[in-house]
Design an enzyme around this catalytic site. Sequence first.
Site, short mmCIF file in Angstrom:
data_model
loop_
_atom_site.label_atom_id
_atom_site.label_comp_id
_atom_site.label_asym_id
_atom_site.label_seq_id
_atom_site.Cartn_x
_atom_site.Cartn_y
_atom_site.Cartn_z
N ASP A 82 0.89 -1.17 0.05
CA ASP A 82 0.08 -0.10 0.08
C ASP A 82 0.85 1.26 -0.11
O ASP A 82 1.92 1.29 0.60
CB ASP A 82 -1.02 0.06 1.11
CG ASP A 82 -0.28 -0.31 2.65
OD1 ASP A 82 0.76 -0.76 2.47
OD2 ASP A 82 -0.71 0.21 3.60
N GLU A 140 -0.43 -2.46 5.18
CA GLU A 140 0.48 -2.13 6.31
C GLU A 140 0.29 -0.67 7.01
O GLU A 140 0.69 -0.67 8.08
CB GLU A 140 1.96 -2.38 5.54
CG GLU A 140 3.14 -2.41 6.73
CD GLU A 140 3.46 -1.32 7.39
OE1 GLU A 140 3.76 -1.22 8.68
OE2 GLU A 140 3.51 -0.25 6.68
N GLU A 141 -0.06 0.05 6.17
CA GLU A 141 -0.17 1.50 6.83
C GLU A 141 -1.37 1.80 7.40
O GLU A 141 -1.50 2.75 8.06
CB GLU A 141 0.07 2.63 5.66
CG GLU A 141 1.26 2.48 4.81
CD GLU A 141 2.70 3.10 5.46
OE1 GLU A 141 2.17 3.58 6.74
OE2 GLU A 141 3.74 3.02 4.97
N ARG A 181 19.13 -5.43 13.77
CA ARG A 181 19.54 -5.70 15.19
C ARG A 181 18.67 -7.01 15.58
O ARG A 181 17.76 -7.36 15.29
CB ARG A 181 19.11 -4.64 16.20
CG ARG A 181 17.70 -4.15 16.24
CD ARG A 181 17.45 -2.87 17.00
NE ARG A 181 17.43 -3.25 18.53
CZ ARG A 181 18.72 -3.08 19.47
NH1 ARG A 181 19.59 -2.27 19.03
NH2 ARG A 181 18.44 -3.59 20.74
N HIS A 367 7.70 8.63 4.49
CA HIS A 367 6.40 9.41 4.87
C HIS A 367 6.78 10.89 4.53
O HIS A 367 5.84 11.62 4.82
CB HIS A 367 5.64 9.21 6.09
CG HIS A 367 5.28 7.95 6.36
ND1 HIS A 367 3.90 7.41 7.17
CD2 HIS A 367 5.77 6.80 5.98
CE1 HIS A 367 3.86 6.25 7.21
NE2 HIS A 367 4.93 5.66 6.65
#
Length: 396
Positions: A82, A140-141, A181, A367
């Site tokens: 998306d 996902e957003e 990480r 963004h």
Amino acid sequence: MVERDYYLAEAQNLKPQLVAWRRQLHQYPELSFEEKETAALVAGVLEQLGLKVRTGIGGTGIIGILHGAKEGPAVALRADMDALPLQEATGAEYASRCPGRMHACGHDAHMAIVLGAATLLATHRRELPGPVVFLFQPGEELPPGGARLLIEAGALADPPVKAVFGLHVTSALPAGTVGVRSGAAMASADNFTIRIKGRTSHGAAPHLGADAIVAAAQAILALQSIVARRIDPVQPAVLTIGTINGGEKENIVASEVTMTGTTRALNQVTRQQLEKDMREILAGVAAASGTEIELDYLLGYPPLINDARLTELFRRVAGELLGPGKVFELAAPSMGAEDFARYAEKVPAVYFNLGAAIPGEPPYPWHHPRFNINEDCLPIGSALLSWLAFKALADF
């Protein structure tokens, strides 16, 4: 030339196609759970590669399965699809042609990279020691996101997935490098709405009303004490009030205020405590102010935890493929959040950053209306995901 080098060389040969896919997707972005044309492009490529393809999951989600030389547990590679409701300002020749919509978070690149990995692995399917599952997820957003829909549809169960990899392009690292990480990599993200209902009166006679704005002010200050005074100071947490709306006129005591915001945490204990403490504080403010306060708390994404053993495999494989000094240890987790965390709750997972900085340009963040990537990262990402899938099937 060792086998891993073939993947990198073949990925470089694929670069024109990867760039073409990425730019096509970039020019025609679609918002969360509206990715119809995007899904059609992805499904068409996977079908041409001879994969078993399931479409329409959660509306637009796609699962592609590539069977290798052997059956058994699979490795999954994930891409999000998306775009964002943002007006692009990059000035690129391939800029979005859809006003108010933009791939400002790199999902266009993620899809192109995973399609490239599917192409490479399909070429070498007879060498694969097991199946590979390709997850193209919507939304996902937009919490609670699309990963849960793919999981509910059996994305990790048929065939059973033993490891899943995901990536995010970043302008904070140069192309040809990666960052990772172990353990907590990204925060949970929960959203909330607070509705305060008071009693209106004339502004000259506030004693006859119950001021929702004053209650909101008290609530905001009290809520900030949660992170400062209730959460263990060695456990990162965020509580942000993002919007506040209320009142009718300058001389009327407000009868209603609505506020929205988000909370973030790096473990489930802190995540649960934030909601609990919010409810206690808001109940106290309501009692003291003579108002009614409702809290709608939307559980979004859990903390993203990278599996320690799989992360070690990632470091070794990425180092072999990219060379020494190209694998960076991310110094701290991000308080941003990712829907990928839902896969990591179910099976061992690694989510890493892929360098995509454009030389000579400011590192615009995700963004941002000028976010863009160095397309040199595309074949690197495809080669790395392909080799990770191969090694995880054989070694993990």
